[in-house]
Design a protein around this motif. Sequence first.
Motif, PDB file in Angstrom:
ATOM      1  N   LEU A  68       0.808  -1.213   0.000  1.00 51.93           N
ATOM      2  CA  LEU A  68       0.000   0.000   0.000  1.00 51.93           C
ATOM      3  C   LEU A  68       0.845   1.269   0.000  1.00 51.93           C
ATOM      4  N   MET A  69       2.063   1.184   0.575  1.00 49.70           N
ATOM      5  CA  MET A  69       2.916   2.359   0.659  1.00 49.70           C
ATOM      6  C   MET A  69       4.375   1.930   0.783  1.00 49.70           C
ATOM      7  N   VAL A  70       5.278   2.686   0.170  1.00 47.64           N
ATOM      8  CA  VAL A  70       6.715   2.452   0.297  1.00 47.64           C
ATOM      9  C   VAL A  70       7.358   3.787   0.641  1.00 47.64           C
ATOM     10  N   ALA A  71       8.209   3.785   1.682  1.00 50.93           N
ATOM     11  CA  ALA A  71       8.914   4.999   2.091  1.00 50.93           C
ATOM     12  C   ALA A  71      10.408   4.714   2.121  1.00 50.93           C
ATOM     13  N   ASN A  72      11.175   5.565   1.441  1.00 50.56           N
ATOM     14  CA  ASN A  72      12.629   5.454   1.425  1.00 50.56           C
ATOM     15  C   ASN A  72      13.183   6.828   1.785  1.00 50.56           C
ATOM     16  N   GLY A  73      13.424   7.044   3.075  1.00 52.74           N
ATOM     17  CA  GLY A  73      13.843   8.362   3.536  1.00 52.74           C
ATOM     18  C   GLY A  73      12.688   9.341   3.410  1.00 52.74           C
ATOM     19  N   ASP A  74      12.907  10.425   2.660  1.00 54.82           N
ATOM     20  CA  ASP A  74      11.850  11.417   2.459  1.00 54.82           C
ATOM     21  C   ASP A  74      10.959  11.090   1.268  1.00 54.82           C
ATOM     22  N   ALA A  75      11.378  10.136   0.433  1.00 55.91           N
ATOM     23  CA  ALA A  75      10.588   9.765  -0.746  1.00 55.91           C
ATOM     24  C   ALA A  75       9.515   8.760  -0.333  1.00 55.91           C
ATOM     25  N   VAL A  76       8.268   9.187  -0.381  1.00 52.09           N
ATOM     26  CA  VAL A  76       7.140   8.339   0.007  1.00 52.09           C
ATOM     27  C   VAL A  76       6.263   8.106  -1.219  1.00 52.09           C
ATOM     28  N   THR A  77       5.977   6.827  -1.496  1.00 47.82           N
ATOM     29  CA  THR A  77       5.104   6.465  -2.609  1.00 47.82           C
ATOM     30  C   THR A  77       3.855   5.814  -2.042  1.00 47.82           C
ATOM     31  N   ILE A  78       2.721   6.417  -2.304  1.00 48.53           N
ATOM     32  CA  ILE A  78       1.446   5.898  -1.813  1.00 48.53           C
ATOM     33  C   ILE A  78       0.662   5.383  -3.007  1.00 48.53           C
ATOM     34  N   GLY A  79       0.155   4.165  -2.901  1.00 46.14           N
ATOM     35  CA  GLY A  79      -0.602   3.565  -3.985  1.00 46.14           C
ATOM     36  C   GLY A  79      -2.055   3.963  -3.950  1.00 46.14           C
ATOM     37  N   SER A  80      -2.747   3.688  -5.040  1.00 46.46           N
ATOM     38  CA  SER A  80      -4.178   3.962  -5.088  1.00 46.46           C
ATOM     39  C   SER A  80      -4.899   2.806  -5.768  1.00 46.46           C
ATOM     40  N   PRO A  81      -5.197   1.712  -5.141  1.00 43.20           N
ATOM     41  CA  PRO A  81      -4.895   1.401  -3.742  1.00 43.20           C
ATOM     42  C   PRO A  81      -3.530   0.748  -3.537  1.00 43.20           C
ATOM     43  N   LEU A  82      -2.916   0.176  -4.601  1.00 44.75           N
ATOM     44  CA  LEU A  82      -1.646  -0.517  -4.450  1.00 44.75           C
ATOM     45  C   LEU A  82      -0.544   0.210  -5.213  1.00 44.75           C
ATOM     46  N   VAL A  83       0.686   0.065  -4.743  1.00 42.08           N
ATOM     47  CA  VAL A  83       1.842   0.636  -5.436  1.00 42.08           C
ATOM     48  C   VAL A  83       2.196  -0.305  -6.591  1.00 42.08           C
ATOM     49  N   ALA A  84       2.229   0.219  -7.797  1.00 45.48           N
ATOM     50  CA  ALA A  84       2.486  -0.599  -8.981  1.00 45.48           C
ATOM     51  C   ALA A  84       3.930  -1.099  -8.989  1.00 45.48           C
ATOM     52  N   GLY A  85       4.092  -2.399  -9.169  1.00 39.71           N
ATOM     53  CA  GLY A  85       5.412  -3.001  -9.281  1.00 39.71           C
ATOM     54  C   GLY A  85       6.141  -3.223  -7.975  1.00 39.71           C
ATOM     55  N   ALA A  86       5.541  -2.893  -6.859  1.00 39.14           N
ATOM     56  CA  ALA A  86       6.204  -3.066  -5.568  1.00 39.14           C
ATOM     57  C   ALA A  86       5.889  -4.447  -4.996  1.00 39.14           C
ATOM     58  N   ALA A  87       6.865  -5.006  -4.290  1.00 41.81           N
ATOM     59  CA  ALA A  87       6.690  -6.312  -3.659  1.00 41.81           C
ATOM     60  C   ALA A  87       7.597  -6.396  -2.444  1.00 41.81           C
ATOM     61  N   VAL A  88       7.189  -7.210  -1.485  1.00 40.73           N
ATOM     62  CA  VAL A  88       7.988  -7.454  -0.289  1.00 40.73           C
ATOM     63  C   VAL A  88       8.305  -8.939  -0.251  1.00 40.73           C
ATOM     64  N   LYS A  89       9.590  -9.269  -0.161  1.00 40.10           N
ATOM     65  CA  LYS A  89      10.015 -10.668  -0.107  1.00 40.10           C
ATOM     66  C   LYS A  89      10.278 -11.044   1.349  1.00 40.10           C
ATOM     67  N   ALA A  90       9.776 -12.214   1.742  1.00 40.33           N
ATOM     68  CA  ALA A  90       9.901 -12.656   3.126  1.00 40.33           C
ATOM     69  C   ALA A  90      10.199 -14.151   3.174  1.00 40.33           C
ATOM     70  N   THR A  91      10.698 -14.601   4.316  1.00 37.41           N
ATOM     71  CA  THR A  91      10.982 -16.008   4.558  1.00 37.41           C
ATOM     72  C   THR A  91      10.113 -16.474   5.714  1.00 37.41           C
ATOM     73  N   VAL A  92       9.503 -17.649   5.570  1.00 37.71           N
ATOM     74  CA  VAL A  92       8.678 -18.210   6.634  1.00 37.71           C
ATOM     75  C   VAL A  92       9.602 -18.787   7.705  1.00 37.71           C
ATOM     76  N   VAL A  93       9.473 -18.279   8.934  1.00 42.37           N
ATOM     77  CA  VAL A  93      10.314 -18.726  10.046  1.00 42.37           C
ATOM     78  C   VAL A  93       9.652 -19.877  10.789  1.00 42.37           C
ATOM     79  N   SER A  94       8.350 -19.741  11.084  1.00 38.58           N
ATOM     80  CA  SER A  94       7.657 -20.799  11.827  1.00 38.58           C
ATOM     81  C   SER A  94       6.157 -20.684  11.623  1.00 38.58           C
ATOM     82  N   GLN A  95       5.477 -21.762  11.973  1.00 36.92           N
ATOM     83  CA  GLN A  95       4.016 -21.810  11.997  1.00 36.92           C
ATOM     84  C   GLN A  95       3.629 -22.117  13.441  1.00 36.92           C
ATOM     85  N   GLY A  96       2.527 -21.577  13.914  1.00 34.04           N
ATOM     86  CA  GLY A  96       2.153 -21.842  15.297  1.00 34.04           C
ATOM     87  C   GLY A  96       0.751 -21.380  15.609  1.00 34.04           C
ATOM     88  N   ARG A  97       0.452 -21.384  16.917  1.00 35.98           N
ATOM     89  CA  ARG A  97      -0.857 -20.948  17.391  1.00 35.98           C
ATOM     90  C   ARG A  97      -0.650 -19.966  18.541  1.00 35.98           C
TER      91      ARG A  97
END
Length: 103
Positions: A39-68
Amino acid sequence: MYAVVKTGGKQYKVAVGEKLKVEQIAADIDSQIVLNEVLMVANGDAVTIGSPLVAGAAVKATVVSQGRHDKVRIFKMRRRKHYQKRQGHRQNYTEIRIDAIDA
């Protein structure tokens, strides 16, 4: 640098290296996942806000654990009516570590 992503119906502010618990995602432990709903990416003072999503932006993550999560106890009562109801609930979660934010 940080981003706001949407997953599991909730919005999270994430930065590289953070760990967070999100609603359960069907993925194996130590697998890579990509969160595309940014929905939003901020790099220092440069802020990009999507409407509703930022085009071409993605966040890569690694699954650490599953639980309750811990049990939440629900207690309902109507006074003077001889009504009591006890119930418990444990929500499933996936713990992820943010590896990269691609803007």
